[in-house]
Design a protein around this motif. Structure first.
Motif, short mmCIF file in Angstrom:
data_model
loop_
_atom_site.label_atom_id
_atom_site.label_comp_id
_atom_site.label_asym_id
_atom_site.label_seq_id
_atom_site.Cartn_x
_atom_site.Cartn_y
_atom_site.Cartn_z
N VAL A 132 0.89 -1.34 0.08
CA VAL A 132 -0.15 0.00 0.02
C VAL A 132 0.97 1.20 0.14
CG1 VAL A 132 -1.78 1.21 1.41
CG2 VAL A 132 -2.04 -1.06 0.94
N ARG A 133 2.07 1.24 0.83
CA ARG A 133 2.90 2.48 0.95
C ARG A 133 3.32 2.88 -0.57
NH1 ARG A 133 7.56 2.14 2.95
NH2 ARG A 133 7.75 4.00 3.36
N ARG A 134 3.77 1.53 -1.43
CA ARG A 134 4.23 1.73 -2.67
C ARG A 134 3.25 2.68 -3.54
NH1 ARG A 134 6.91 -3.26 -1.89
NH2 ARG A 134 5.10 -4.37 -3.03
N ARG A 135 2.09 2.49 -3.20
CA ARG A 135 0.97 3.52 -4.00
C ARG A 135 1.05 4.80 -3.88
NH1 ARG A 135 -4.46 -0.23 -2.57
NH2 ARG A 135 -3.31 -2.35 -2.54
N PHE A 136 1.79 5.43 -2.98
CA PHE A 136 1.56 6.63 -2.46
C PHE A 136 2.92 7.56 -2.79
CE2 PHE A 136 -1.96 4.58 -0.55
CZ PHE A 136 -3.01 5.46 -0.86
N SER A 137 2.95 8.84 -3.02
CA SER A 137 4.22 9.51 -3.07
C SER A 137 4.69 9.87 -1.49
CB SER A 137 3.93 10.86 -3.58
OG SER A 137 3.06 11.65 -2.76
N ASP A 138 5.94 10.17 -1.31
CA ASP A 138 6.51 10.48 -0.11
C ASP A 138 5.70 11.63 0.60
OD1 ASP A 138 8.45 8.74 -0.43
OD2 ASP A 138 10.08 9.96 -0.83
N ALA A 139 5.32 12.57 -0.19
CA ALA A 139 4.61 13.78 0.27
C ALA A 139 3.32 13.25 1.04
CB ALA A 139 4.46 14.71 -0.69
N LEU A 141 2.66 10.03 1.94
CA LEU A 141 2.92 9.52 3.00
C LEU A 141 3.31 10.35 4.23
CD1 LEU A 141 4.88 6.42 1.75
CD2 LEU A 141 2.61 6.27 2.35
N ARG A 142 3.84 11.24 4.14
CA ARG A 142 3.99 12.24 5.23
C ARG A 142 2.71 12.75 5.76
NH1 ARG A 142 8.75 13.12 2.42
NH2 ARG A 142 8.07 14.82 1.19
N VAL A 143 1.83 13.17 5.02
CA VAL A 143 0.58 13.47 5.21
C VAL A 143 -0.38 12.33 6.27
CG1 VAL A 143 -1.67 14.33 4.77
CG2 VAL A 143 0.13 15.22 3.77
N VAL A 144 -0.23 11.20 5.64
CA VAL A 144 -0.73 9.94 6.54
C VAL A 144 -0.35 9.69 7.77
CG1 VAL A 144 -1.23 7.64 6.16
CG2 VAL A 144 -1.72 8.99 4.11
N PHE A 147 -1.26 12.35 10.13
CA PHE A 147 -2.41 12.21 10.57
C PHE A 147 -2.56 11.09 11.63
CE2 PHE A 147 -6.47 9.98 10.36
CZ PHE A 147 -7.29 10.79 10.81
N LEU A 148 -1.87 10.07 11.35
CA LEU A 148 -1.95 8.90 12.28
C LEU A 148 -1.44 9.22 13.84
CD1 LEU A 148 -1.37 6.01 9.81
CD2 LEU A 148 -3.47 6.53 11.13
N ALA A 149 -0.20 10.34 13.52
CA ALA A 149 0.61 10.47 14.71
C ALA A 149 -0.36 11.52 15.65
CB ALA A 149 1.80 11.10 14.53
N ALA A 150 -1.07 12.37 14.94
CA ALA A 150 -1.95 13.36 15.74
C ALA A 150 -3.24 12.46 16.20
CB ALA A 150 -2.48 14.38 14.65
#
Length: 172
Positions: A132-139, A141-144, A147-150
């Motif tokens: 799943v991670r490979r489907r998203f850009s680094d930018a 993934l940083r947002v995700v 969000f999860l950390a918050a």
């Protein structure tokens, strides 16, 4: 059934709305819960034992976890923590070590054998996560990750409140 009673319909209307996030987070939590339950059963453990393992594994910068910390974090009695740690130690998942400066303090560590058993069992979850991670850009993934950390911070806030209860709303 009205549209407001249909979470899937609501998600289609507002893919970033609160209802969508509630449904998606609940479903993901359910999947993690099932994986945790299955691991516990496969290892002859209680689901609480797996929660304890996660606390020990995720200790990170806080340093080693102690039985007292587990008691507070998992909201267990001292006896329940002792029974949990005895099961985990017998099964080879953890090891207890006395603090070198204060022998009264016991540190809990994930044992190498236990770590390998968990790594092997949860490998499909790690592989799915990587796919799943490979489907998203680094930018993205940083947002995700932000969000999860918050979310984790917000969900942990009631535990860190002085009386252990979530803050209560004030007003009428």
């Amino acid at each position: 059934m009205s549209a407001s009673d249909d979470p899937v319909g609501e998600a289609a209307k507002d893919p970033t709305g609160l209802q969508t996030f509630a449904v998606l987070l609940r479903r993901m939590n359910g999947e993690f819960g099932r994986a945790t339950h299955d691991f516990a059963q496969a290892q002859g453990l209680h689901p609480t034992d797996v929660q304890a393992l996660a606390e020990i594994l995720d200790a990170g910068d806080d340093g080693p976890v102690t039985p007292g910390m587990l008691r507070e974090r998992l909201r267990l009695t001292s006896g329940a923590v002792t029974a949990c740690l005895d099961r985990l130690e017998r099964a080879g998942h953890i090891r207890r070590a006395r603090d070198s400066n204060d022998r009264r303090i016991v540190h809990l560590h994930y044992a190498p054998r236990g770590r390998e058993v968990a790594r092997e069992y949860f490998r499909p979850l790690a592989q799915a996560t990587e796919a799943v991670r490979r489907r998203f850009s680094d930018a993205e993934l940083r947002v995700v990750a932000a969000f999860l950390a918050a979310m984790n911070e917000e969900l942990a806030a009631p535990r860190h409140h002085p009386d252990g209860d979530p803050p209560r709303p004030t007003g009428p």
